[in-house]
Design an enzyme around this catalytic site. Structure first.
Site, PDB file in Angstrom:
ATOM      1  N   ASP A  40      33.279  43.150  41.399  1.00 32.99           N
ATOM      2  CA  ASP A  40      34.392  42.212  41.509  1.00 32.99           C
ATOM      3  C   ASP A  40      35.236  42.345  40.245  1.00 32.99           C
ATOM      4  O   ASP A  40      34.840  41.891  39.178  1.00 32.99           O
ATOM      5  CB  ASP A  40      33.823  40.791  41.661  1.00 32.99           C
ATOM      6  CG  ASP A  40      34.904  39.726  41.619  1.00 32.99           C
ATOM      7  OD1 ASP A  40      36.095  40.079  41.480  1.00 32.99           O
ATOM      8  OD2 ASP A  40      34.549  38.545  41.712  1.00 32.99           O
TER       9      ASP A  40
ATOM     10  N   HIS B   2      31.166  34.220  40.318  1.00 33.44           N
ATOM     11  CA  HIS B   2      32.115  33.287  40.910  1.00 33.44           C
ATOM     12  C   HIS B   2      31.545  32.883  42.276  1.00 33.44           C
ATOM     13  O   HIS B   2      30.843  33.677  42.909  1.00 33.44           O
ATOM     14  CB  HIS B   2      33.408  34.093  41.094  1.00 33.44           C
ATOM     15  CG  HIS B   2      34.611  33.327  41.461  1.00 33.44           C
ATOM     16  ND1 HIS B   2      34.918  32.996  42.751  1.00 33.44           N
ATOM     17  CD2 HIS B   2      35.628  32.848  40.699  1.00 33.44           C
ATOM     18  CE1 HIS B   2      36.069  32.350  42.775  1.00 33.44           C
ATOM     19  NE2 HIS B   2      36.527  32.251  41.543  1.00 33.44           N
TER      20      HIS B   2
ATOM     21  N   LYS C 155      46.155  37.693  39.602  1.00 35.36           N
ATOM     22  CA  LYS C 155      45.564  37.580  38.263  1.00 35.36           C
ATOM     23  C   LYS C 155      46.151  38.635  37.335  1.00 35.36           C
ATOM     24  O   LYS C 155      45.802  38.704  36.169  1.00 35.36           O
ATOM     25  CB  LYS C 155      44.053  37.736  38.350  1.00 35.36           C
ATOM     26  CG  LYS C 155      43.425  36.693  39.275  1.00 35.36           C
ATOM     27  CD  LYS C 155      42.240  36.003  38.694  1.00 35.36           C
ATOM     28  CE  LYS C 155      41.858  34.823  39.549  1.00 35.36           C
ATOM     29  NZ  LYS C 155      40.441  34.786  39.878  1.00 35.36           N
TER      30      LYS C 155
ATOM     31  N   GLN D 298      38.749  39.586  37.484  1.00 37.78           N
ATOM     32  CA  GLN D 298      38.976  39.086  36.137  1.00 37.78           C
ATOM     33  C   GLN D 298      39.189  40.230  35.134  1.00 37.78           C
ATOM     34  O   GLN D 298      39.708  40.010  34.049  1.00 37.78           O
ATOM     35  CB  GLN D 298      37.757  38.251  35.726  1.00 37.78           C
ATOM     36  CG  GLN D 298      38.029  37.122  34.789  1.00 37.78           C
ATOM     37  CD  GLN D 298      39.100  36.181  35.268  1.00 37.78           C
ATOM     38  OE1 GLN D 298      40.112  36.045  34.600  1.00 37.78           O
ATOM     39  NE2 GLN D 298      38.906  35.528  36.386  1.00 37.78           N
TER      40      GLN D 298
ATOM     41  N   CYS E 112      34.401  27.508  39.426  1.00 33.09           N
ATOM     42  CA  CYS E 112      33.792  28.206  40.574  1.00 33.09           C
ATOM     43  C   CYS E 112      32.554  28.970  40.155  1.00 33.09           C
ATOM     44  O   CYS E 112      32.253  30.038  40.708  1.00 33.09           O
ATOM     45  CB  CYS E 112      34.769  29.169  41.252  1.00 33.09           C
ATOM     46  SG  CYS E 112      36.203  28.381  41.926  1.00 33.09           S
TER      47      CYS E 112
END
Ligand SMILES: *Cc1c(COP(=O)(O)O)cnc(C)c1O
Length: 404
Positions: free
Chosen positions: A198, A121, A224, A201, A362
């Site tokens: 990260d 991202h 999210k 997601q 992104c």
């Protein structure tokens, strides 16, 4: 097993109409919808105990502090962190990544390497470029293949004693690929590098165990995973968080201030300058409780069923190509219709009440790899249904007829 009809009753927004049609919400990878339990939690905070935390001796402030710290403990248990002080509240994944990038400025010099994956991202690329500009370190990219998977032998080749930090998303937001982070963490530790994952997601679909992963840093965003916007967490191993310098100066992060010198507060407060998003933090805890009542095993199994069903039915449309075909993926389908711009497909779907994302998500480097301007991305959550996927497939067929 998921009782989807009952679950949908928890989400007031799912019963609204868009452009005269029942809303079909397939933009979950951008932000998830919020259940009544989480909405109630925010309303309760502002209706009953809104006050600043950690400062007042008065009762409201105590209640707010208790609720906020209780949420931190809920989050600690969820991620299986050793200590609750290893959970730093942030404004979201982006903030957590920038906090670590900024802190690493003091550890890096010319000749050091930072590795990032080709599946990142933008919020995972830009802070590292800035860090390299500040320190003279070199940014190297772990390449991916046609399936949208990282090429591990290439990663092995890039890894060396010069590698100070490796940086990968747990799951790609553009393609849905689940990355082999266990391997990446293990190998990076062999050369004494640190790893930041990260998880923005991944956390809606998987319950990560940070101790088992032995990961150094892990970030997530509440919005999210059924929580509110503007709040997230950075998990960091205590040793690392003690080593990193504070990110921002202000109230809450100090122990003692004189004009000559300031000493910093203990973890986690060292990284929590200023008044935080108090209701957001408390509601993040409520969102995690909500997801755990459904259960991550049940939710992931159901989402995989939706993914298989949608993949099969979409692929029956001639000229439709799916990007990101790793067997290791979550419920995200990025696709294009041959010769048709993704934006046009998205616009027509919206007219039918179907919310998808179009564009580069992104993640422009991924689009460059496939030599496309972008994709249509449908991303599913446990409150979606097969009937909604039927509506999407019909919608795409209609769009194709109208646009070709
Ligand atoms: C959404 C997302 C982010 C950014 O999260 P914010 O909440 O906007 O800070 C970072 N990485 C990935 C993989 C994402 O999906």
């Amino acid at each position: 097993m998921i009782d989807v009809e009952n679950i949908r009753k928890d989400f007031p927004i799912l019963s609204r109409k868009v452009n005269g049609k029942p809303l079909v919400y397939f933009d979950n990878a951008a932000t998830s919808q919020t259940p009544q339990q989480v909405i109630d939690c925010i309303v309760d905070y502002y209706s009953n105990y809104n006050a600043n935390i950690h400062r007042g001796v008065h009762s409201l402030s105590q209640e707010a502090t208790d609720a906020y710290e209780h949420a931190r403990q809920t989050i600690q248990r969820h991620f299986n962190a050793r200590y609750s002080r290893e959970i730093i509240f942030t404004s979201g994944a982006t903030h957590g990544i920038n906090l670590v990038a900024s802190g690493f400025s003091s550890f890096l010099q010319k000749g050091d390497d930072i590795l990032v994956s080709a599946l990142e991202h933008h919020s995972n690329i830009v802070p590292w470029q800035m860090l390299c500009e500040r320190t003279g370190a070199t940014l190297k990219v772990i390449p991916m293949n046609e399936e949208g998977e990282l090429i591990l032998p290439e990663f092995d080749k890039l890894l060396s004693p010069k590698t100070k930090l490796v940086f990968v998303n747990h799951i790609s937001n553009a393609l849905g690929t689940i990355n082999p982070i266990e391997y990446i963490i293990e190998q990076t530790h062999q050369v004494s590098g640190a790893v930041l994952i990260d998880g923005a997601q991944a956390c809606p679909h998987i319950r990560p165990d940070v101790q088992h992963l032995d990961v150094d840093f892990y970030v997530a965003s509440a919005h999210k995973m059924c929580g509110p916007t503007g709040v997230g967490i950075l998990y960091g191993k205590e040793d690392w968080l003690n080593k990193l310098p504070p990110y921002q100066g202000g109230g809450e992060m100090i122990a003692e201030v004189t004009f000559e010198k300031t000493t910093y507060a203990e973890l986690p407060h060292k990284f929590e300058a200023g008044t935080p998003n108090i209701s957001g933090g408390i509601a993040f805890g409520a969102a995690i409780d909500y997801l755990n009542t459904i259960g991550f095993d049940a939710l992931a199994a159901y989402e995989n069923e939706l993914l298989d069903y949608a993949t099969q039915n979409l692929l029956e449309i001639e000229g439709l190509k799916i990007y990101g075909t790793s067997p290791q993926k979550t419920a995200v389908i990025s696709f294009n219709l041959e010769g048709i711009h993704p934006y046009d497909v998205g616009t027509l779907l919206d007219k039918m009440g179907i919310a998808v994302r179009t564009g580069h998500h992104c993640a422009q480097p991924i689009m460059d790899y496939f030599k496309i301007p972008g994709t249509v991305r449908a991303s599913f959550a446990f409150y979606n249904t097969k009937a909604e996927i039927d509506a999407l497939v019909e919608g795409v067929k209609k769009a194709k007829m109208m646009l070709s």
